[in-house]
Design an enzyme around this catalytic site. Structure first.
Site, PDB file in Angstrom:
ATOM      1  N   GLN A 190       6.795   2.056  -2.226  1.00  0.00           N
ATOM      2  CA  GLN A 190       5.730   3.036  -2.021  1.00  0.00           C
ATOM      3  C   GLN A 190       4.769   3.010  -3.201  1.00  0.00           C
ATOM      4  O   GLN A 190       5.188   2.889  -4.351  1.00  0.00           O
ATOM      5  CB  GLN A 190       6.310   4.448  -1.880  1.00  0.00           C
ATOM      6  CG  GLN A 190       5.276   5.523  -1.591  1.00  0.00           C
ATOM      7  CD  GLN A 190       5.897   6.915  -1.539  1.00  0.00           C
ATOM      8  OE1 GLN A 190       6.085   7.537  -2.567  1.00  0.00           O
ATOM      9  NE2 GLN A 190       6.221   7.373  -0.342  1.00  0.00           N
ATOM     10  N   SER A 241       1.248  10.377  -1.666  1.00  0.00           N
ATOM     11  CA  SER A 241       1.670   9.045  -1.224  1.00  0.00           C
ATOM     12  C   SER A 241       0.478   8.336  -0.596  1.00  0.00           C
ATOM     13  O   SER A 241      -0.262   8.925   0.198  1.00  0.00           O
ATOM     14  CB  SER A 241       2.798   9.155  -0.198  1.00  0.00           C
ATOM     15  OG  SER A 241       3.918   9.809  -0.748  1.00  0.00           O
ATOM     16  N   ASP A 285      11.200   9.325   1.742  1.00  0.00           N
ATOM     17  CA  ASP A 285       9.994   9.799   1.048  1.00  0.00           C
ATOM     18  C   ASP A 285      10.313  10.906   0.046  1.00  0.00           C
ATOM     19  O   ASP A 285       9.416  11.445  -0.585  1.00  0.00           O
ATOM     20  CB  ASP A 285       8.967  10.298   2.077  1.00  0.00           C
ATOM     21  CG  ASP A 285       7.576  10.471   1.475  1.00  0.00           C
ATOM     22  OD1 ASP A 285       7.211   9.683   0.586  1.00  0.00           O
ATOM     23  OD2 ASP A 285       6.853  11.395   1.891  1.00  0.00           O
TER      24      ASP A 285
END
Length: 296
Positions: free
Chosen positions: A286, A236, A212
């Site tokens: 993502q 996110s 991430d």
């Protein structure tokens, strides 16, 4: 007055290992610790990694996590620990699936589905690792951040300069304060700053944590904006990780990222993670919120 000594690499990594060591409260119920001294919003990689650890603790060692798909619903608050409820949806001979609900103060902040497989032989192929300079030829991003810190407000400067347990070495560093538009492609070497032993489940959790990092910013690169651009609202929305092969998070790994699309205040980002010898060990996808509001 002298500044306090910076924490050692060993203490930073020990702190991350402790953060990811979820506590079992009851059958399929776990608690993830809060980041000591943390303030503000919980890093999404922390929630994903702790949720993966909870799922791994509910599964026998013969099955290995190979994919996870998570949705961020609300920002986590670093003032509180996180509770993880694991649901055992399926337990087969070759595969098992788990659902994990992460909650703070009774409110869900993340839902995650995770799949496990008993390792077996089969057909194999992979993409080739990009040809980039080795990490020894590149600067630590912490040093790059330090060089730009004097241009930041004090509150932001403390967050940017906070020592981190994972070392990043970008191949083509960008100016986060005054970025210029550039193609939505970036390559970053990363590794833990100290060894963590041989537990493969822990290395998978650290890899999930690191997956991430840097990814969401890739889709902002063509537009000449960053997390630090005034008025930017960035978060996110979801995160998917496929764990192809075992690897060590305390050895150098190359994160190759690109963003093929952005629109409707969202950007879509992809990543491939390679070992130094060229093995593709993980793939990432993502989607994030990148909304620019009028600065106050």
């Amino acid at each position: 007055m002298t500044d306090h000594a910076a924490p050692s690499a060993d203490s930073l990594v020990t702190g991350l290992v402790a953060l990811l060591d979820v506590e079992e409260l009851d059958t399929d119920l776990f608690r993830g610790a809060r980041q000591p001294g943390g303030q503000g919003r919980v890093f999404g990689g922390q929630v994903i990694a702790q949720a993966l650890q909870a799922a791994q603790r509910s599964t026998g060692e013969e099955k290995v996590a190979h994919s996870l798909h998570a949705y961020f619903m609300r920002p986590g608050d670093e003032n509180y620990s996180i509770t993880f409820r694991v649901v055992r949806d399926f337990e087969g001979r070759s595969f098992a699936t788990r659902r994990v609900i992460a909650m703070q103060r009774g409110t869900p902040i993340l839902n995650m589905a995770c799949s496990f497989q008993t390792p077996e032989d089969g057909f194999a192929h992979q993409d080739t690792m990009p040809d980039v300079p080795p990490p020894e030829a590149l600067a630590d991003e912490a040093a790059l951040r330090g060089g730009a810190a004097e241009r930041l407000p004090e509150a932001i400067r403390r967050a940017v300069l906070r020592p981190r347990p994972i070392e990043l070495r970008p191949v083509a560093p960008r100016d986060w304060i005054a970025p210029e538009p550039r193609p939505a492609i970036q390559h970053v070497w990363f590794r833990l700053r100290a060894p963590i032993g041989d537990d493969p489940a822990l290395h998978r959790a650290v890899l999930a944590y690191a997956s991430d990092m840097a990814l969401l910013g890739t889709g902002m690169m063509p537009h000449g904006v960053s997390f630090m651009t005034p008025g930017m609202q960035v978060a996110s929305l979801d995160h998917s990780l496929w764990l192809h092969e075992t690897c060590r998070a305390d050895d150098w790994l190359l994160y190759a990222m690109d963003s093929p699309w952005a629109g409707n205040s969202r950007d879509f980002n992809r990543g491939s993670i390679f070992t130094r010898d060229g093995r593709l060990v993980a793939s990432v996808a993502q989607e994030g919120l990148i909304r620019r509001r009028a600065p106050r």
